[in-house]
Design an enzyme around this catalytic site. Structure first.
Site, short mmCIF file in Angstrom:
data_model
loop_
_atom_site.label_atom_id
_atom_site.label_comp_id
_atom_site.label_asym_id
_atom_site.label_seq_id
_atom_site.Cartn_x
_atom_site.Cartn_y
_atom_site.Cartn_z
N ASP A 69 48.95 80.38 19.34
CA ASP A 69 47.72 80.15 18.58
C ASP A 69 48.08 80.09 17.10
O ASP A 69 48.76 81.01 16.58
CB ASP A 69 46.71 81.26 18.82
CG ASP A 69 46.07 81.16 20.20
OD1 ASP A 69 46.43 80.24 20.96
OD2 ASP A 69 45.23 82.03 20.52
N HIS A 216 51.41 84.08 19.09
CA HIS A 216 50.83 83.58 17.84
C HIS A 216 51.96 83.21 16.90
O HIS A 216 52.88 84.01 16.68
CB HIS A 216 49.94 84.65 17.19
CG HIS A 216 48.78 85.08 18.03
ND1 HIS A 216 48.91 85.96 19.09
CD2 HIS A 216 47.47 84.73 17.99
CE1 HIS A 216 47.73 86.14 19.65
NE2 HIS A 216 46.83 85.40 19.00
#
Length: 264
Positions: A69, A216
Site C-alpha cells: 500500500d 507498505h
C-alpha cells in the site's frame, strides 16, 4: 394513351420481399456478432446476504501475491523495486491519489517494471462512511490520474483500512474493480523491526497457496525484511505472482472467509 407499367402490380410485393430480406440479414448479422462478444462474467460475491471482497484465492498452484500500500512517502520505493527485480518477483502496488500526484515518476517506474497498479482511493477515507457517489469519486479520481500517467485502466481496489460494506463492494464492481483485501498481514506499519516482519509473514498460520500478503512501501523496516521474506518463501516452494494473475476474473464465488473459489 396511358400505358400501364407492366410491373406495377408486383411492386408492393417486391418492396415487401426486399424489406423482409434486409430485416433477416440484419438479424443474422447481429447473431453472428453476438457470438464474438465477451460473455457476461458469472460471479457471486455475496455470502449469506453479505458482499465480500477477495482475501485470498483457492488454488492448487503454489502461488502467492505480495502487495504494497502506497499512501505516504517514497524514500524506500526504489530499494523495494530493486529487490523485487533482483529476485524476479512481480508485486502489486495500491496507490492513493495523493501518492500518485506526489510521485508520478515512481508510478511510471512501478508500471514499467511490470508490477500491478492498484487503486487505494483518492483520499484514504473510510469508504463505508461515504455515499455511493462519494465512493465512486474516490475510485475514479485516482483511476483517471493513473490512466493519464500510464495508459492503464486499473482493475484492483483495496479499500483504505480494509474498511468496507456492501455498498463499497457493489460500487467497486460497478466501476469494473475487483475489491482486494489480504490474508497475511505483515504488520510492518507497527515498526517492530525487520525480524518481526519476516516472522509474521513466513510463519503465518494463514500462509498457503493463494495467499495475499499486505505490506507498505512507506513502513520503516519493510525494505530491510523484504529480501529475506522473498527468499524464504521461494525456498518453501512458493511462486510470487501479481494479484491480477492470482485471482479469478470470472466464474467464481466466495466462501465465508473471503476466499475466492472457481466455479466448476
Amino acid at each position: 394513351m396511358n400505358q400501364e407499367n407492366p410491373d406495377s402490380s408486383t411492386q408492393p410485393f417486391k418492396r415487401n420481399a426486399v424489406s423482409i430480406f434486409v430485416g433477416l440479414a440484419a438479424i443474422a448479422l447481429l447473431i453472428c456478432a453476438a457470438a464474438y462478444l465477451p460473455k457476461i462474467a458469472s460471479v457471486s460475491t455475496s455470502v449469506g446476504g453479505r458482499e465480500l471482497p477477495i482475501y485470498c484465492v483457492d488454488t492448487d498452484k503454489p502461488q502467492i501475491s505480495i502487495s504494497f500500500d502506497a499512501a505516504w512517502g517514497n524514500e524506500d520505493t526504489q530499494t523495494i523495486l530493486d529487490i523485487l527485480a533482483k529476485h524476479n518477483v512481480k508485486a502489486t502496488f495500491f496507490m492513493t491519489g495523493g501518492w500518485v500526484e506526489s510521485y508520478p515518476e515512481d508510478v511510471k517506474k512501478i508500471y514499467e517494471a511490470g508490477h500491478d497498479l492498484g487503486n487505494h482511493s483518492e483520499n484514504h477515507k473510510h469508504m463505508s462512511e461515504l455515499s455511493t457517489e462519494e465512493q465512486t469519486q474516490e475510485l475514479m479520481k485516482v483511476h483517471n490520474k493513473v490512466k493519464e500517467l500510464t495508459g492503464v485502466d486499473m482493475i484492483l481496489f483495496r479499500p483504505p483500512y480494509g474498511d468496507y460494506n456492501d455498498s463499497v463492494i457493489k460500487t467497486a464492481a460497478a466501476n469494473h474493480y475487483y475489491p482486494i483485501q489480504w490474508s497475511v498481514d505483515s504488520l510492518d506499519w507497527k515498526d517492530y523491526g525487520a525480524d518481526s516482519i519476516i516472522q509474521t509473514i513466513c510463519e503465518n498460520k494463514s500462509l498457503e497457496n493463494g495467499s495475499v500478503i499486505l505490506c507498505h512501501n512507506g513502513a520503516k523496516y519493510t525494505k530491510d525484511a523484504l529480501e529475506t521474506v522473498i527468499t524464504t518463501l521461494q525456498g518453501k516452494g512458493y511462486e510470487f505472482v501479481p494479484i491480477s494473475e492470482l485471482i479469478y476474473k470470472d466464474h467464481y464465488h466466495m466462501d465465508r472467509a473471503g476466499k475466492q473459489i472457481a466455479d466448476t
